[in-house]
Design an enzyme around this catalytic site. Structure first.
Site, PDB file in Angstrom:
ATOM      1  N   CYS A   1       0.982  -1.067  -0.020  1.00  0.00           N
ATOM      2  CA  CYS A   1      -0.144  -0.050   0.127  1.00  0.00           C
ATOM      3  C   CYS A   1       0.830   1.434   0.057  1.00  0.00           C
ATOM      4  CB  CYS A   1      -0.933  -0.022   1.022  1.00  0.00           C
ATOM      5  SG  CYS A   1      -2.523   1.305   0.891  1.00  0.00           S
TER       6      CYS A   1
ATOM      7  N   ASP B   1      -3.720   1.363  10.059  1.00  0.00           N
ATOM      8  CA  ASP B   1      -4.801   2.177  10.272  1.00  0.00           C
ATOM      9  C   ASP B   1      -5.044   2.190  11.567  1.00  0.00           C
ATOM     10  OD1 ASP B   1      -4.852   1.154   7.076  1.00  0.00           O
ATOM     11  OD2 ASP B   1      -5.893   2.977   7.480  1.00  0.00           O
TER      12      ASP B   1
HETATM   13  C1  RUB Z   1      -4.152   3.299   3.421  1.00  0.00           C
HETATM   14  C2  RUB Z   1      -3.220   1.998   4.528  1.00  0.00           C
HETATM   15  C3  RUB Z   1      -2.225   2.489   5.079  1.00  0.00           C
HETATM   16  C4  RUB Z   1      -2.495   3.364   6.344  1.00  0.00           C
HETATM   17  C5  RUB Z   1      -1.225   4.031   6.948  1.00  0.00           C
HETATM   18  O1  RUB Z   1      -5.344   2.520   2.898  1.00  0.00           O
HETATM   19  O2  RUB Z   1      -3.804   0.912   4.566  1.00  0.00           O
HETATM   20  O3  RUB Z   1      -0.950   1.671   5.158  1.00  0.00           O
HETATM   21  O4  RUB Z   1      -3.409   4.007   6.220  1.00  0.00           O
HETATM   22  O5  RUB Z   1      -0.951   5.082   6.292  1.00  0.00           O
HETATM   23  P1  RUB Z   1      -6.367   3.505   2.108  1.00  0.00           P
HETATM   24  P2  RUB Z   1      -0.305   6.458   6.740  1.00  0.00           P
HETATM   25  O6  RUB Z   1      -5.649   4.047   0.897  1.00  0.00           O
HETATM   26  O7  RUB Z   1      -7.625   2.692   2.074  1.00  0.00           O
HETATM   27  O8  RUB Z   1      -6.445   4.746   3.050  1.00  0.00           O
HETATM   28  O9  RUB Z   1       1.150   6.056   7.542  1.00  0.00           O
HETATM   29  O10 RUB Z   1      -0.064   7.372   5.834  1.00  0.00           O
HETATM   30  O11 RUB Z   1      -1.156   6.987   8.078  1.00  0.00           O
END
Ligand code: RUB
Length: 313
Positions: free
Chosen positions: A127, A196
């Site tokens: 991701c 998340d």
């Molecule tokens: C995003 C996702 C990321 C976390 C952490 O999912 O799973 O790994 O949100 O991101 P989506 P961060 O694209 O469905 O929002 O480290 O930027 O908080």
């Protein structure tokens, strides 16, 4: 009435123009600040009610990333004063502070995570996580050479964002389809993902596919590092509540015509999954790195046992 900018932010979060847990939290705090600055209210009570309404509109967008309710809570808890103007000022100041701290926490976390990355290491990503990116960025700032194998991340291909940002940092990138992860794990030194939400038992809730990747990585003996600011700690799980996993539209998985052509099928599209603590080596936060099983101590310290919803009517 909710300020149009709040509506706009809420729609952008729901439609994933604004996405990723930290970015969502930052955008929500910024939207609350705009609402506070502009809201028309003829009494302190009316102002408070209006702030709650704005927070509800933001809260209702996506259910899994706890950074969103944690951000709303942080800002609303700071609402103080006996006049509308005082309340306005307290909310905007609190939102600004939240955003500043979020930024600082990410930089700190990056330096902690970079400590685990050695010169010449290859990292596999899943991701797009700004917290995970902060670790790689800090490692590069420390003069280390880092290479990356980037998982595409179906269905929305956030791996492309990661690949682009890594290239901007000068990191050599190999992009692979998700199914190739197991094949390439022999070539990597770390799996590095974001989160998340993190539950009290140390389980990590992150983009769908994280748990399968973690099982594969365990099988190959590749360490798994989760980069997550403490705003990702889910205080409701202290009392046994489960984290809601967002289900998204079928259209992200298959177009209507192909679906029709195949025949009568069901399509499921969960956006996140849960990786148990036994598959994770370290959770890297701005307060240092933790074995997943010990994260509950930090969670209790930062959030206490009871969590309310200050946006409730
Ligand atoms: C995003 C996702 C990321 C976390 C952490 O999912 O799973 O790994 O949100 O991101 P989506 P961060 O694209 O469905 O929002 O480290 O930027 O908080």
């Amino acid at each position: 009435m909710v300020h149009p900018d709040v509506e706009e932010t809420a729609t952008a979060i729901a439609e994933m123009e604004i996405r990723g847990a930290a970015t969502i939290a930052d955008a929500a705090a910024a939207a609350l600040a705009i609402h506070a600055r502009e809201a028309e209210a003829d009494s302190p009570e009316a102002f408070r009610a209006s702030m709650r309404e704005a927070a509800r509109a933001l809260y209702d967008t996506r259910p899994t990333a706890v950074s969103l309710p944690n951000a709303l809570r942080y800002v609303l808890y700071g609402m103080e004063g006996t006049t509308v103007e005082a309340l306005r000022g307290s909310v905007t100041a609190r939102a600004d502070r939240f955003r500043r701290e979020l930024d600082q926490a990410q930089s700190k976390l990056g330096r902690v995570g970079a400590g685990r990355i050695r010169d010449g290491d290859v990292v596999m990503t899943h991701c797009h996580s700004t917290d995970a990116m902060a670790c790689i960025r800090a490692a590069i700032e420390q003069g280390k050479h880092v290479e990356a194998i980037v998982k595409e991340t179906r269905p929305r291909q956030q791996g492309h964002i990661t690949a682009r940002e890594l290239r901007e940092l000068g990191v050599p990138v190999t992009l692979i389809v998700d199914n190739a992860a197991h094949r390439y794990l022999n070539d990597v030194d770390h799996v590095l993902v974001g989160a998340d939400s993190i539950a009290a038992d140390g389980s990590v809730i992150n983009k769908i596919g994280t748990s399968g990747l973690a099982v594969s990585a365990r099988d190959r003996g590749t360490p798994i590092m989760v980069a997550a600011q403490t705003i990702k700690l889910h205080p409701d799980t202290l009392t046994g509540q489960a984290v809601e996993i967002e289900m998204r539209a079928e259209s992200e998985v298959i177009d209507a015509e192909t679906r029709e052509e195949i025949g009568d099928i069901e399509v499921r599209n969960p956006a996140f999954d849960v990786t148990p603590p036994r598959h994770i080596d370290a959770i890297v936060t701005e307060q240092g790195q933790f074995p997943p099983e010990s994260i509950v101590t930090l969670m209790r310290e930062l959030y206490g046992e009871s969590v309310d919803q200050p946006w409730a009517e």
